[in-house]
Write an enzyme that holds these catalytic residues in place. Structure first.
Site, short mmCIF file in Angstrom:
data_model
loop_
_atom_site.label_atom_id
_atom_site.label_comp_id
_atom_site.label_asym_id
_atom_site.label_seq_id
_atom_site.Cartn_x
_atom_site.Cartn_y
_atom_site.Cartn_z
N ASP A 90 16.69 12.12 -0.55
CA ASP A 90 15.36 12.69 -0.67
C ASP A 90 15.19 13.21 -2.09
O ASP A 90 15.49 14.36 -2.39
CB ASP A 90 15.20 13.82 0.35
CG ASP A 90 13.74 14.05 0.66
OD1 ASP A 90 12.90 13.31 0.13
OD2 ASP A 90 13.45 14.98 1.44
N LYS B 130 19.35 7.68 2.95
CA LYS B 130 18.09 7.71 2.20
C LYS B 130 17.99 9.06 1.53
O LYS B 130 17.68 10.07 2.17
CB LYS B 130 16.90 7.47 3.14
CG LYS B 130 15.58 7.33 2.40
CD LYS B 130 14.49 6.89 3.36
CE LYS B 130 13.18 6.58 2.63
NZ LYS B 130 12.59 7.74 1.99
S1 IVH Z 1 15.40 0.78 -1.33
C1 IVH Z 1 12.42 -2.41 -1.93
N1 IVH Z 1 17.35 2.45 -0.86
O1 IVH Z 1 12.87 5.69 -0.42
C2 IVH Z 1 13.33 -1.30 -1.55
N2 IVH Z 1 15.20 3.35 -1.26
O2 IVH Z 1 10.46 4.84 1.12
C3 IVH Z 1 12.93 -0.01 -2.12
N3 IVH Z 1 15.09 5.79 -1.24
O3 IVH Z 1 10.78 4.98 -3.08
C4 IVH Z 1 13.79 1.10 -1.97
N4 IVH Z 1 17.22 6.14 -0.85
O4 IVH Z 1 12.80 6.38 -3.59
C5 IVH Z 1 16.05 2.33 -1.13
N5 IVH Z 1 19.19 3.83 -0.46
C6 IVH Z 1 17.89 3.70 -0.73
C7 IVH Z 1 17.03 4.79 -0.88
C8 IVH Z 1 15.69 4.59 -1.14
C9 IVH Z 1 16.04 6.70 -1.06
C10 IVH Z 1 13.66 6.09 -1.49
C11 IVH Z 1 13.11 5.38 -2.67
C12 IVH Z 1 11.84 4.71 -2.24
C13 IVH Z 1 11.61 5.31 -0.90
C14 IVH Z 1 10.99 4.27 0.00
#
Ligand code: IVH
Length: 677
Positions: A120, A118
Site C-alpha cells: 500500500d 500488494k
Molecule cells: S501489478 C499491470 N503488483 O496496485 C499490473 N501492482 O491496483 C499493474 N501494487 O497501481 C500493477 N503491489 O501501485 C502490481 N505486487 C504488485 C503490486 C501492485 C502494489 C499497486 C500498484 C498499482 C495498484 C493497482
C-alpha cells in the site's frame, strides 16, 4: 586537469558506498558499521568539493537532495501504467481462473501464478538508459505522471546505476514506494512531540514525502521501494516468466518482495492468500491484498488487456483497515492511575476485520488536534490488534448541529478535581483511591493473570464488589467472607467457594509479581522483575533512596519518583501491610553485585515470537543476569535470541557471524542461573 589519483579515489569511494547501500537497503544485510560508512561519505563529499569537475548525478553523495524545484515536470509514460481488477473472495478468484481458462483453452490449466503482497504505497516508474537512472515518475492518471527524479534519487534502495553488465539499453522498472510501519511511527511521534501535523497512515506519509519540491525533505523520510514489474524494455531481453523477471531485477540491484512465490492453480492462490492474511499485521509494512499474476509472459501476451487493467492479473483485497462512520458521543473513562481517557462511541462499522463501535481519542490534545465534534463523520483506522483510532474528520460532512467536545473539569466518576502535570498531555482525577473507577481498575490489575492471578475474579465481579461497598482496595479482597459473596447477584455456592479458594491460593506469590500487582505508575512487568532482582527483598526496595532506585536497569528519574511517592504514601504502605497480614507472601531472591553477574559486558538482542516468555520478560531476565539488551543487531552483539518470524535481525546476525539461539536454549541458560520463569 586533476591528477588521476583523486579521481580514482572518488570512483572507488562511490562504488564502495553504493555497494554498502545495496547490502543495507536491498539485501537487509549490512556489512560495515555506520561510522565507517559515514567516514567514507565524508571523504567523498570533501573530494567532490575539491574536484567539482568530477560531479555526477549518480554519485551516492547526491542522495541527500539538492536545490528545491519550482514545480514538478510532467512525464508521459511510454507504456501506460495500468491498474488491477479486484477480487474480494475465493469465489471471485474462481471466476478469474475460469475466465483465464476460457480464453486460453482448457488444456492450459492448472495455471502457474506469481503471488505478491500488494503493497500500500505509491506506484512509480524508473527509467534506466544504458544502466543509469534517468527519470523517476509517479503513475499519475496512468498516462501522464509527475517527474520525481530528484526525489527517487534520495531513496537508498533505488540503484542509481544498474548492477552487473547485462541489461537492456532501455529498462523501465515499476514498483511501489512505501514507508515501513516502524519509520511511519517514528515520523509521527516526532511530529507529535513538536506539535506538528501527523500523517494519517503510512501510505499518506509516503505520498506526502514523495510529493516534495525540496528533495532534502524526501531524503530524511524512511522510504523504501519494492519492484513488481517492468514497462518499456528496449535493446535487450528479459526472461520469459514474471518471477524470473523479478529475480533478474533483484540481480540488477532492486529490492523485490521476499514474500513473493510461484504456485500452481487457483486453490494454491487461495492458500497463499489465507497464509499471508494471518501474517498481515506482523509484516513490517502495510499491505492491502495480494496480487496474482499469470507467470508465463507468453500467456500474458495472449490474454491482453481490458480497458485499464490486464486480464492476466488480479488483486485480492484484505478487509479494509480504514472506514468512515459517525461519532455519536464521547465518554470519559478513568484508568488505574486516574488518567482520564476520552473514548469515542461510534456508529458500528466493519473495519480491519471486526465491527468497531469504540475508538480511543487518547487525550484532550488529540481532540484539539483532530478538531473533531460530536456528530462528525470520521475516518476510523484499525490495523491488526491495535486499538481503533480516529485518524481524521471529514469536514464537509459536518452536520449543522455538531457539538464541540467538552473535556470534564471534574472526575466523571467521583467528582474530584482533575489536574494535569506540566508537560503532560493527560488529565488525571486527583481522587486517588477514593475514586471508584480507580479502585476498580487497581483491583482488576491486582487480580489479573500476570499479577496475583486470582482465578475467577473477572472485571464484572470486581465492579460488583466495589459497587456493593464490599471492597475498597486490594487488601479488602482477602477479608471477603462467603456470606458477603453469596449476597451478590448471580453468585452461587460453588462460585463463592471457588473464588475464596483462588484468593487463598494467590497468597503464595513471587516478589516480582507482587511489585507488579501493586500497580505503581510506570512499573510494568519488566521493571518489577528488575526491581525484585536488584533489591532481592521487599524491605530493601521500600527503603531504597531515589539514587539507589536509579541504579536499577531501566529505571529513570520518572519511575524512581513514582516508586518513592508510593513508598512514602502512608495509605499505600498500610495496604501492603494488610496484604502481608492477610498472609500474602513470597520468597526473597538472591542478589548479586552488578560486576559479578554472569552476562556482564554482553549485549543481547531478542527478536521474533517467543512462547513461554514475553519479549519484555526475556529482556528483564537477561538484564537481571547483567546483560545489556539492545534493539538492533550490530557487530558488538553477543547473542541473538530468535523466535519464529524473526526477520532482518536474524539475517543480519547470520551475516555478521553472531551466535543465534532459540527460546529453548534461552530457557536452559536462564535455568542454569536459577531463573525458572
Ligand atoms: S501489478 C499491470 N503488483 O496496485 C499490473 N501492482 O491496483 C499493474 N501494487 O497501481 C500493477 N503491489 O501501485 C502490481 N505486487 C504488485 C503490486 C501492485 C502494489 C499497486 C500498484 C498499482 C495498484 C493497482
Amino acid at each position: 586537469m586533476p591528477s588521476p589519483e583523486p579521481l580514482q579515489e572518488i570512483a572507488s569511494l562511490r562504488e564502495q558506498l553504493e555497494a554498502w547501500n545495496h547490502q543495507y537497503y536491498v539485501l537487509d544485510a549490512p556489512t560495515v558499521p555506520d561510522a565507517e560508512y559515514d567516514r567514507c561519505m565524508q571523504r567523498l563529499l570533501q573530494l567532490e568539493q575539491q574536484y567539482p569537475q568530477a560531479w555526477r548525478a549518480d554519485s551516492p553523495s547526491q542522495r541527500v537532495g539538492g536545490q528545491p524545484l519550482q514545480q514538478f515536470g510532467q512525464v508521459t509514460h511510454e507504456m501506460p501504467m495500468l491498474s488491477l481488477e479486484n477480487a474480494f473472495s475465493a469465489e471471485d478468484m474462481q471466476h478469474f481462473n475460469r475466465r483465464l481458462l476460457d480464453r486460453l483453452g482448457e488444456d492450459a490449466g492448472p495455471l502457474e501464478f506469481a503471488c505478491e503482497p500488494k503493497l500500500d504505497g505509491i506506484a512509480v516508474s524508473l527509467l534506466y538508459r544504458n544502466g543509469e537512472l534517468e527519470r523517476g515518475a509517479t503513475r499519475g492518471d496512468g498516462t501522464t505522471g509527475e517527474d520525481i527524479t530528484h526525489n527517487v534519487r534520495t531513496i537508498r534502495s533505488i540503484p542509481l546505476r544498474l548492477r552487473g553488465e547485462h541489461f537492456p539499453a532501455v529498462l523501465e522498472v515499476r514498483g511501489e514506494i512505501y514507508m515501513p510501519k516502524a519509520g511511519f511511527e517514528q515520523l509521527n511521534n516526532r511530529a507529535r512531540e513538536r506539535g506538528e501535523k501527523t500523517f494519517v497512515n503510512p501510505r499518506n506519509a509516503a505520498a506526502g514525502s514523495l510529493r516534495q519540491l525540496d528533495a532534502r525533505i524526501t531524503a530524511e523520510r524512511p522510504l523504501q521501494m519494492c519492484c513488481y514489474g517492468v514497462g518499456l524494455v528496449e535493446g535487450g531481453q528479459l526472461p520469459g516468466r514474471h518471477a524470473e523477471v523479478l529475480a533478474r531485477l533483484h540481480d540488477l540491484g532492486f529490492r523485490i518482495n521476499p514474500e513473493s512465490a510461484v504456485v500452481q492453480g487457483v486453490e494454491a492462490c487461495d492458500a497463499y492468500f489465507d497464509a499471508l492474511a494471518v501474517r498481515r499485521n506482523s509484516l513490517p509494512y502495510d499491505i492491502d491484498g495480494v496480487v496474482f499474476k499469470v507467470n508465463d509472459l507468453a500467456l500474458q501476451q495472449r490474454l491482453g488487456f481490458v480497458s485499464r487493467a490486464p486480464r492476466w492479473a488480479i488483486a485480492r483485497k484484505f478487509p479494509a483497515q480504514e472506514e468512515m462512520t459517525r461519532l455519536l458521543d464521547v465518554e470519559f473513562q478513568v484508568g488505574r492511575t486516574g488518567a482520564i481517557t476520552p473514548v469515542a462511541r461510534l456508529e458500528p462499522v466493519f473495519v480491519g476485520g471486526v465491527t468497531v463501535s469504540n475508538a480511543t481519542l487518547h487525550n484532550s490534545d488529540e481532540i484539539v488536534r483532530l478538531g473533531v465534534q460530536i456528530g462528525d463523520t470520521v475516518i476510523v483506522r484499525r490495523a491488526g490488534d491495535v486499538i481503533p483510532q480516529i485518524v481524521s474528520v471529514v469536514l464537509d460532512r459536518r452536520p449543522s448541529d455538531a457539538l464541540p467536545i467538552e473535556f470534564p473539569d471534574k472526575c466523571p466518576v467521583c467528582r474530584s478535581a482533575v489536574e494535569r502535570e506540566p508537560g503532560e498531555a493527560v488529565w488525571r482525577c486527583m481522587g486517588g483511591l477514593v475514586c471508584a473507577a480507580q479502585q476498580k481498575a487497581a483491583i482488576k490489575h491486582f487480580a489479573s493473570r500476570r499479577a496475583m492471578d486470582v482465578d475467577g475474579l473477572g472485571d464484572k465481579l470486581v465492579e460488583q464488589l466495589v459497587d456493593a461497598g464490599l471492597v475498597e482496595n486490594v487488601a479488602g479482597l482477602y477479608a471477603l467472607s462467603k456470606e458477603q459473596l453469596l449476597a451478590l447477584e448471580r453468585m452461587g455456592e460453588k462460585s463463592a467457594d471457588n473464588l475464596l479458594a483462588a484468593l487463598q491460593h494467590s497468597k503464595a506469590t513471587t516478589l516480582p509479581r507482587f511489585i507488579f500487582a501493586l500497580g505503581i505508575r510506570e512499573v510494568g512487568e519488566a521493571t518489577a522483575l528488575n526491581l525484585a532482582r536488584h533489591f532481592g527483598n521487599w524491605p530493601a526496595l521500600a527503603a531504597a533512596s531515589e539514587a539507589q532506585l536509579l541504579q536499577v536497569t531501566d529505571v529513570g528519574p520518572v519511575v524512581a519518583d513514582h516508586l518513592r511517592q508510593f513508598f512514602d504514601s502512608e495509605a499505600s504502605m498500610r495496604v501492603v501491610q494488610s496484604l502481608q497480614d492477610a498472609g500474602v507472601h513470597w520468597p526473597d531472591i538472591e542478589r548479586l553485585p552488578q560486576q559479578e553477574l554472569p552476562l556482564v559486558d554482553q549485549v543481547w538482542v531478542v527478536t521474533g515470537k517467543l512462547d513461554a516468555l514475553s519479549r519484555d520478560e526475556a529482556k528483564a531476565h537477561l538484564q537481571a543476569l547483567g546483560a545489556k539488551v539492545a534493539g538492533s543487531v550490530s557487530a558488538n552483539t553477543t547473542c541473538l535470541v530468535a523466535g519464529p518470524g524473526a526477520g532482518s535481525k536474524l539475517s543480519k546476525a547470520t551475516e555478521l557471524g553472531i551466535e543465534v539461539i532459540d527460546e529453548q536454549a534461552l530457557l536452559q541458560l536462564l535455568a542454569t542461573h536459577g531463573i525458572n520463569p
